[in-house]
Design an enzyme around this catalytic site. Structure first.
Site, PDB file in Angstrom:
ATOM      1  N   HIS A 191       0.834  -1.197   0.000  1.00  0.00           N
ATOM      2  CA  HIS A 191       0.000   0.000   0.000  1.00  0.00           C
ATOM      3  C   HIS A 191       0.872   1.252   0.000  1.00  0.00           C
ATOM      4  O   HIS A 191       1.940   1.266   0.609  1.00  0.00           O
ATOM      5  CB  HIS A 191      -0.889   0.001   1.249  1.00  0.00           C
ATOM      6  CG  HIS A 191      -1.892   1.110   1.247  1.00  0.00           C
ATOM      7  ND1 HIS A 191      -1.864   2.142   2.153  1.00  0.00           N
ATOM      8  CD2 HIS A 191      -2.934   1.343   0.425  1.00  0.00           C
ATOM      9  CE1 HIS A 191      -2.867   2.966   1.903  1.00  0.00           C
ATOM     10  NE2 HIS A 191      -3.535   2.503   0.868  1.00  0.00           N
ATOM     11  N   SER A 394      -7.858 -15.229  -1.378  1.00  0.00           N
ATOM     12  CA  SER A 394      -8.375 -13.878  -1.531  1.00  0.00           C
ATOM     13  C   SER A 394      -9.801 -13.857  -2.054  1.00  0.00           C
ATOM     14  O   SER A 394     -10.270 -14.809  -2.677  1.00  0.00           O
ATOM     15  CB  SER A 394      -7.453 -13.142  -2.524  1.00  0.00           C
ATOM     16  OG  SER A 394      -8.041 -11.960  -2.955  1.00  0.00           O
TER      17      SER A 394
END
Lengths: 478, 478
Positions: A191, A394
């Site tokens: 991120h 995921s």
């Protein structure tokens, strides 16, 4: 793990997406035309949006008239603005797929608390003299997460943050204080707040390559560790990357550190679990995030999988590190160990409320549902001949970027280069996915009708086996 | 400008207040006995509170039973917890004087928005693809503040922060990016977040002495500037200090910089206006905070004078500085110019709502009322022979610390050493002050009844002319 709002403008006259959003060239509200396109000059798209766009569409604050209280005009105006706004929020909430936010929650029982200025300023474990706080809820929530990540009550310290970014800023700061000349290692798909931290804190930073899945490439990690072996290592491990939902292999990261000659006193691991930090514990075959392994901190967002009206997060670290932090700082308050000062006291109550209602079991069920629905979406995309990838652990489905920006905006997809993604959250049902898929397949047939434009090849992003472009499609079908 | 929660423990067996709170030795909730005193060992007070206190009084999150939905037991339990909590909040809100929070607000009309996950992630002026946001409100609020501080719409950049600390962290970071080798100057009575920023950002920092009023001592400032004249200067100017509500003289600070040979391209001024940034413009004789002077940024808190359920703030800076910030950062999103990533979208709507209802005129009236009531409090304290000080531009009344900790906690006073303060906010009425004064005078007559203990001399904190101790009292009466 927020999605980045970013467009950089290059000399070729086309706004190029640098990170993971197409935001800057886009207007708000019931899908108006794209502003930059209107101006016929995408090169200046950013400036235009920055300078004028929101300023002209914004809701100006106006001075009350002398007789407002008597006429009620202003009250009526404000009520109508709010009613319109609420309708818009409902609409936008309904068509939402791209961000990892669970929009399905009901905090009606907590409406009564909005009348109070609840502030947990400072440390969660040390009462301040300000009595209107919610530390009793906050610590209850922190204890729940400490159990989840297997650390004893008297061995951890933590707090409820304003968002995933604050968790990363805190974890990396603790790492730097413990190892002041440490080099920060993070995969390229980490991120953006991780790299922001490096810059803010003036730390040396090594960007490590990724595999196609989005996981950290531990071979490159090892090479970079060996090139800097005189300095301690501070590592950001992604428990779910922003774009592909990839989970770095924590065990392999630790093993790589050991093989490269880094003893436990010479590294600090922060786990950025903004989204999956709360999902992973409920996935059977997932590697465990636990303080029984040599990690320093874990952070997770509260407004993502849990769902919350405003952003928030949870940060848990080891008490011993906080003691180091506190001791070092002559001029700081002894327990000023958070990034912020005043802290939102409502967020802990929202989290406490949901955790109590759902419990570990409730989350487990929801995680299973999300993974099932994500598989459904990926399979249906493949069946329709559309490139798509889903990492094993995921619920983020990566696929070919839709050609039409209006479609992207309507479904609030997040895009990067040639790919887009849907994050399947508890609020994303099979029905919603079907609506989306049907619309996508229908629109797509018009975008690529005459064969002049071809769907993009995204093998570099998702691997040949997941790419359905003209070149690779055989491998999917076979 | 939050009040610091901090106790440091010294070898003399007594917890000493380092900053401005007595928090750590104090328990929460309907005024239980002081924990450290119970243990008879204040030396370990902090450890005890940290380790056990909140953990044992906290509201544990429990796993739902299989039949909870059927029996309704859990729902009932949670409702009762919330009802008790609400009652406690009402009580604590009623007896509150020490923190600069306006607790008097009614956002009932906004209750309908709590069902939405409103997030203004990223830049306020660049739409993200996430549609559930409130940028139209946010920019309206920012424009209002830009007018207040006299900067054109196309010349400013800003955002709504999570608290005053975030504003300071942002302002000082912008300063450092504009002047990378700048030395940070801040008076000793600056908010602790300023020194936290210096540490986080690895900046050289000079603490400047204060006058008794709490204002920066510009003679000392000048001496320190001259000692570092090879390096640019980044200055934190306090528009109301945390403890004494002192306002640094902005004009004198600028003059001192000029006299010391610092041209405008070699200094950056951040104004920490957490509380008074919004009050000062409405005080007639106050020096003006305006972007027409060479300042770089101003921050103010939204939950203080305005009043808001959760902490928030406003940060305004010059567009040119943000451009520098953006250009410098190859690896950052081009417009990741905030400290946080995800941002609370409810806070802007709260602010928008109040600004619209009250307007500049409404705030002006409230400021005048607060200053009047603060004078009333100071005068009545003096009349009762109690040491007290009130800075001219301030509604923060500093006075002799009450002897009894229970009294301090009951009224949620903030204390430092021998002084305490009351911050007169719009929610603090004459009636409340009378209740407080009557109780203080009555209690005080018992504390100092037998003459064995004397009220402390606080001349060092408030000046001889405001001290009513045995030595100085003549000067007040005369």
């Amino acid at each position: 793990m927020e999605v980045v709002d970013a467009v950089s403008v290059h000399g070729n006259g086309k706004a190029e997406i640098e990170d993971f959003d197409i935001s800057a060239v886009v207007q708000p509200e019931p899908l108006p035309p794209i502003l930059a396109a209107e101006n016929g000059d995408k090169q200046n798209g950013r400036e235009i949006v920055l300078g004028k766009n929101v300023h002209t569409t914004c809701l100006e604050v106006t001075e009350p008239e002398a007789n407002d209280e008597f006429t009620g005009d202003k009250e009526a105006y404000m009520a109508s603005v709010l009613a319109r706004y609420r309708k818009n929020l409902m609409e936008r909430t309904k068509y939402h797929l791209g961000y990892p936010y669970n929009l399905d929650f009901d905090y009606g029982a907590l409406g009564q608390l909005q009348h109070f200025s609840i502030n947990n300023l400072g440390d969660p474990f040390i009462e301040s003299n300000y009595g209107v706080h919610s530390r009793q809820f906050e610590v209850g929530v922190l204890d729940w997460f400490a159990r989840l990540w297997e650390i004893e009550k008297n061995e951890y310290w933590g707090y409820i943050t304003n968002c995933g970014t604050e968790g990363n800023l805190h974890g990396i700061l603790v790492g730097r204080e413990v190892l002041p000349d440490g080099v920060l290692y993070a995969s390229r798909e980490s991120h953006y707040s991780v790299f922001k931290a490096a810059r803010m804190y003036r730390m040396d930073c090594e960007k490590v390559d990724c595999l196609i899945s989005g996981e950290i490439d531990t071979a490159d990690f090892k090479a970079k560790l060996l090139a800097n072996k005189d300095k301690p290592a501070i590592i950001n491990v992604n428990i779910g990357t922003t774009v592909k939902g990839a989970v770095d292999d924590l065990d392999l990261v630790i093993q790589t550190l050991e093989e490269s000659g880094f003893s436990q006193d010479r590294f600090y691991i922060h786990c950025d679990g903004a989204l999956f930090g709360l999902m992973m514990p409920f996935v059977k075959r997932a590697p465990k995030v636990t303080f029984k392994k040599p990690i320093g901190s874990v952070s997770v967002s509260g407004h993502k999988f849990v769902g919350c009206p405003m952003p928030c997060g949870v940060q848990i670290t080891r008490m011993e590190h906080i003691d180091v932090l506190s001791r070092n700082v002559e001029y700081l308050a002894s327990r000023d160990a958070t990034i912020m000062g005043s802290r939102n006291g409502h967020a802990p109550i929202f989290l406490w409320y949901t955790l109590n209602r759902k419990g570990y079991k409730g989350f487990q069920k929801e995680v299973q549902k999300c993974l099932r629905n994500a598989h459904y979406l990926k399979d249906r995309l493949h069946d329709a001949g559309i490139s798509a990838m889903l990492n094993e652990l995921s619920s983020t489905v990566v696929f070919e970027r839709p050609l039409d920006e209006e479609f992207v905006r309507r479904w609030q997809l997040a895009c990067q280069g040639n790919i887009a993604h849907v994050v399947v959250m508890p609020s994303v049902t099979i029905e919603k996915l079907d609506d989306f898929l049907n619309e996508l397949v229908e629109k797509r047939s018009t975008w690529y009708r005459d064969g002049g434009v071809q769907p993009p090849c995204i093998a570099a992003d998702v691997g040949c086996e997941n790419c359905a472009c003209a070149l690779h499609k055989l491998s999917i079908l076979s």
